[in-house]
Design a protein around this motif. Structure first.
Motif, PDB file in Angstrom:
ATOM      1  N   ASP A 192       0.851  -1.189   0.000  1.00  0.00           N
ATOM      2  CA  ASP A 192       0.000   0.000   0.000  1.00  0.00           C
ATOM      3  C   ASP A 192       0.891   1.245   0.000  1.00  0.00           C
ATOM      4  N   GLY A 193       1.473   1.539  -1.176  1.00  0.00           N
ATOM      5  CA  GLY A 193       2.372   2.677  -1.321  1.00  0.00           C
ATOM      6  C   GLY A 193       2.863   2.747  -2.753  1.00  0.00           C
ATOM      7  N   SER A 194       3.831   3.621  -3.002  1.00  0.00           N
ATOM      8  CA  SER A 194       4.374   3.797  -4.349  1.00  0.00           C
ATOM      9  C   SER A 194       5.583   2.889  -4.559  1.00  0.00           C
ATOM     10  N   SER A 195       6.041   2.797  -5.809  1.00  0.00           N
ATOM     11  CA  SER A 195       7.233   2.003  -6.096  1.00  0.00           C
ATOM     12  C   SER A 195       8.461   2.614  -5.426  1.00  0.00           C
ATOM     13  N   ASP A 196       8.478   3.934  -5.259  1.00  0.00           N
ATOM     14  CA  ASP A 196       9.590   4.564  -4.548  1.00  0.00           C
ATOM     15  C   ASP A 196       9.593   4.160  -3.075  1.00  0.00           C
ATOM     16  N   ASP A 197       8.405   4.036  -2.451  1.00  0.00           N
ATOM     17  CA  ASP A 197       8.320   3.549  -1.070  1.00  0.00           C
ATOM     18  C   ASP A 197       8.902   2.140  -0.967  1.00  0.00           C
ATOM     19  N   ILE A 198       8.607   1.332  -1.947  1.00  0.00           N
ATOM     20  CA  ILE A 198       9.122  -0.048  -1.981  1.00  0.00           C
ATOM     21  C   ILE A 198      10.635  -0.043  -2.116  1.00  0.00           C
ATOM     22  N   ASP A 199      11.172   0.844  -2.950  1.00  0.00           N
ATOM     23  CA  ASP A 199      12.622   0.893  -3.167  1.00  0.00           C
ATOM     24  C   ASP A 199      13.381   1.214  -1.877  1.00  0.00           C
ATOM     25  N   VAL A 200      12.789   2.004  -0.994  1.00  0.00           N
ATOM     26  CA  VAL A 200      13.435   2.321   0.289  1.00  0.00           C
ATOM     27  C   VAL A 200      13.674   1.034   1.074  1.00  0.00           C
ATOM     28  N   VAL A 201      12.666   0.162   1.110  1.00  0.00           N
ATOM     29  CA  VAL A 201      12.789  -1.107   1.825  1.00  0.00           C
ATOM     30  C   VAL A 201      13.795  -2.020   1.136  1.00  0.00           C
ATOM     31  N   ARG A 448      -2.607 -15.512  -6.059  1.00  0.00           N
ATOM     32  CA  ARG A 448      -2.017 -15.696  -4.729  1.00  0.00           C
ATOM     33  C   ARG A 448      -1.047 -14.544  -4.461  1.00  0.00           C
ATOM     34  N   PHE A 449      -1.277 -13.827  -3.354  1.00  0.00           N
ATOM     35  CA  PHE A 449      -0.367 -12.761  -2.944  1.00  0.00           C
ATOM     36  C   PHE A 449      -0.677 -12.403  -1.500  1.00  0.00           C
ATOM     37  N   LYS A 450       0.235 -11.651  -0.874  1.00  0.00           N
ATOM     38  CA  LYS A 450       0.031 -11.160   0.489  1.00  0.00           C
ATOM     39  C   LYS A 450       0.071  -9.643   0.484  1.00  0.00           C
ATOM     40  N   ASP A 451      -0.697  -9.039   1.390  1.00  0.00           N
ATOM     41  CA  ASP A 451      -0.755  -7.576   1.485  1.00  0.00           C
ATOM     42  C   ASP A 451       0.305  -7.041   2.443  1.00  0.00           C
ATOM     43  N   LEU A 452       0.872  -5.890   2.072  1.00  0.00           N
ATOM     44  CA  LEU A 452       1.712  -5.094   2.970  1.00  0.00           C
ATOM     45  C   LEU A 452       0.973  -3.777   3.181  1.00  0.00           C
ATOM     46  N   GLU A 453       0.330  -3.636   4.334  1.00  0.00           N
ATOM     47  CA  GLU A 453      -0.507  -2.469   4.585  1.00  0.00           C
ATOM     48  C   GLU A 453       0.321  -1.258   5.010  1.00  0.00           C
ATOM     49  N   GLN A 454      -0.223  -0.068   4.747  1.00  0.00           N
ATOM     50  CA  GLN A 454       0.401   1.171   5.213  1.00  0.00           C
ATOM     51  C   GLN A 454       0.496   1.132   6.733  1.00  0.00           C
ATOM     52  N   GLY A 455       1.666   1.432   7.263  1.00  0.00           N
ATOM     53  CA  GLY A 455       1.865   1.391   8.707  1.00  0.00           C
ATOM     54  C   GLY A 455       2.464   0.093   9.197  1.00  0.00           C
ATOM     55  N   ASP A 456       2.390  -0.967   8.393  1.00  0.00           N
ATOM     56  CA  ASP A 456       3.051  -2.216   8.757  1.00  0.00           C
ATOM     57  C   ASP A 456       4.561  -2.072   8.582  1.00  0.00           C
ATOM     58  N   ASN A 457       5.302  -2.957   9.228  1.00  0.00           N
ATOM     59  CA  ASN A 457       6.752  -3.005   9.048  1.00  0.00           C
ATOM     60  C   ASN A 457       7.051  -3.929   7.868  1.00  0.00           C
ATOM     61  N   TRP A 458       7.109  -3.349   6.665  1.00  0.00           N
ATOM     62  CA  TRP A 458       7.303  -4.154   5.456  1.00  0.00           C
ATOM     63  C   TRP A 458       8.625  -4.920   5.500  1.00  0.00           C
ATOM     64  N   GLU A 459       9.649  -4.250   5.990  1.00  0.00           N
ATOM     65  CA  GLU A 459      10.962  -4.882   6.041  1.00  0.00           C
ATOM     66  C   GLU A 459      10.917  -6.143   6.906  1.00  0.00           C
ATOM     67  N   THR A 461       8.318  -7.972   7.715  1.00  0.00           N
ATOM     68  CA  THR A 461       7.460  -8.985   7.094  1.00  0.00           C
ATOM     69  C   THR A 461       8.211  -9.758   6.020  1.00  0.00           C
ATOM     70  N   LEU A 462       8.953  -9.034   5.194  1.00  0.00           N
ATOM     71  CA  LEU A 462       9.711  -9.692   4.127  1.00  0.00           C
ATOM     72  C   LEU A 462      10.827 -10.556   4.687  1.00  0.00           C
ATOM     73  N   ARG A 463      11.494 -10.080   5.732  1.00  0.00           N
ATOM     74  CA  ARG A 463      12.535 -10.879   6.376  1.00  0.00           C
ATOM     75  C   ARG A 463      11.945 -12.187   6.925  1.00  0.00           C
ATOM     76  N   GLU A 464      10.821 -12.083   7.618  1.00  0.00           N
ATOM     77  CA  GLU A 464      10.199 -13.273   8.200  1.00  0.00           C
ATOM     78  C   GLU A 464       9.774 -14.262   7.123  1.00  0.00           C
ATOM     79  N   HIS A 465       9.244 -13.733   6.024  1.00  0.00           N
ATOM     80  CA  HIS A 465       8.796 -14.612   4.945  1.00  0.00           C
ATOM     81  C   HIS A 465       9.984 -15.352   4.320  1.00  0.00           C
TER      82      HIS A 465
END
Length: 486
Positions: A192-201, A448-459, A461-465
């Motif tokens: 739930d963000g832009s591609s630039d937000d994703i690039d930060v992570v 099949r996909f999982k959501d990364l919501e605004q305010g969640d710790n995306w980093e 979540t991805l590490r755990e996965h």
């Protein structure tokens, strides 16, 4: 051929190590320590080569024979390009008013990235098999990169691919080309963000060298040098097709202008490298209203806008054209210390004014196109030629119609994606489109996909996965069957 980081902290790496990396350990991006010069005689000798043959010749300049013998390289590239829908993987189309369009979208996901992604995936598989090891590919995407990465690696036994896309900011076709892959090695996240937000992570994860080592973490974004390497061939192929190089003599070479719709600046970087190889190109960087690249070229203002605007050309809705770091490195005379200082400032405050001496070295041209301009060109190109362009290609073709070519000049516009991926834009332009069967079939496939919501710790979540996937692989078990069972 050895590779170094744009920030000066890493030198002497080989192609294999660079292939298996994302960002360099010092946060920079990998580049060849020396860029080979291609003589006019060599260019003439290449003028009769097919696209596939040209890929082999160019890659052999940057991949030592003792790493991948040339006969293996030829076989890998042949296999990588074998499933494209036109005989030579790409196609040059000549239209009215001296408009030449190089179609780069004849791969499975209907986007130019298939060309370099398929080759890179085959290089990757070659080394993984040879070394009996695994890798995890981590990709943030603004639309097309993710589906291409999945298409090129799905089902590979030694690879897991983790893709994060910006939910609601890409077309349904782009999204379903990712989420309908149900292979056990494919892991898709909707952020739930832009591609630039994703690039930060992405940068944070790749900066953790322990994580990189533990998971064999690598990137298939154009951060990966191999992607840029194969994209060099686009510019060389266009040059062979349109410059009349075979008719020249001695050191005399005609110039070619290549117009590139761009977001992350990977293709622009490739064009700048080809210029440094001695090929007389003029490169034109065309963007939508997310115009950081245009402002950088025109005034040296390399600063993000307050937000990423959603446009009809979503794959280039980018305010952080990360490959510009490679261009700054080349323009600065490989000054790693300067690039490090500049990019660290940019990452911290998202604003940077290029030093005057560096801005003077910028030889690119540029332009910015509104959604209205995109529609205008889609309609005009259809009315004049009965030729339908996607909204990204329209961003490039806008330059052709608004900056007419002069007599005796040569120009090529890159067609980066099929209009079939952007039915909404085609409809908005008042045009019609017959969707390919493969695109129509996406509507009814399971996702099949999982959501990364605004305010969640995306980093986190991805590490755990990734850790959960690694544990399943170590036990020799499928991941998703276990996930469903639990």
């Amino acid at each position: 051929m050895r590779y170094c980081s744009t920030r000066g902290g890493v030198h002497g790496w080989g192609f294999r190590d660079v292939l298996f990396s994302g960002y360099a350990p010092d946060g920079g991006m990998f580049m060849p320590e020396t860029i080979p010069i291609v003589s006019p005689a060599t260019l003439r000798s290449w003028s009769s080569l097919s696209y596939q043959q040209l890929v082999t010749e160019v890659c052999s300049l940057f991949i030592p024979e003792d790493l991948i013998p040339k006969h293996d390289l030829e076989a890998l590239i042949s296999s990588a390009l074998s499933k494209f829908s036109v005989p030579d993987a790409v196609r040059m189309v000549r239209l009215k008013n001296s408009l030449s369009v190089l179609e780069l979208f004849h791969g499975e996901t209907l986007a130019f990235k298939d060309l370099s992604m398929m080759c890179t995936a085959h290089f990757l598989e070659y080394f993984l098999h040879k070394e009996d090891r695994r890798a995890t590919i981590l990709v943030g995407t603004s639309g097309d990169t993710g589906s291409s990465a999945i298409s090129s690696t799905s089902g590979l036994s030694r690879v897991d691919v983790v893709v994060v896309f910006p939910r609601g900011r890409i077309t349904m076709v782009q999204e379903r080309q990712m989420t309908t892959h149900l292979e056990d090695n494919v892991h898709v996240f909707a952020a739930d963000g832009s591609s630039d937000d994703i690039d930060v992570v992405m940068r944070k994860l790749f900066a953790d060298q322990e994580l990189v080592k533990c998971h064999g973490l690598m990137s298939l974004n154009s951060v990966n040098w191999s992607r840029i390497l194969v994209q060099l061939v686009t510019f060389l192929y266009a040059y062979m097709q349109l410059s009349g190089v075979q008719e020249t003599e001695g050191d005399e070479l005609a110039e070619l202008e290549v117009v590139v719709p761009t977001g992350g600046a990977g293709s622009i970087t490739a064009g700048c490298i080809v210029k440094q190889m001695g090929v007389p190109l003029r490169v034109v960087a065309m963007v939508n209203c997310n115009d950081i690249m245009h402002r950088t070229v025109q005034s040296g203002d390399f600063s993000m806008a307050d937000s990423v605007k959603q446009t009809l050309a979503p794959a280039i809705d980018i305010q952080d054209p990360y490959n510009m770091e490679r261009i700054f490195w080349m323009l600065s005379g490989k000054d790693g210390a300067l690039v490090k200082k500049m990019m660290e400032q940019f990452q911290m405050i998202h604003r940077l004014s290029l030093p005057e001496r560096l801005h003077k070295e910028v030889t690119l041209s540029s332009g910015s196109v509104s959604d209205e301009g995109i529609i205008e060109i889609m309609v005009k190109c259809w009315e004049e030629n009965q030729y339908l362009v996607c909204p990204h290609t329209a961003v490039g073709v806008w330059h052709h119609y608004h900056c007419p070519i002069r007599p005796g000049e040569n120009r090529c516009c890159l067609a980066t994606a099929s209009p079939a991926k952007f039915a909404g834009a085609v409809l908005k332009a008042g045009l019609t489109l017959d969707l390919p069967e493969a695109v129509r079939a996406l509507e009814t496939k399971e996702t099949r996909f999982k959501d990364l919501e605004q305010g969640d710790n995306w980093e986190a979540t991805l590490r755990e996965h990734m850790e959960a996937v690694r544990s399943a692989r170590q036990r020799g078990e499928l991941f998703y069957s276990l996930a469903k069972a639990s």
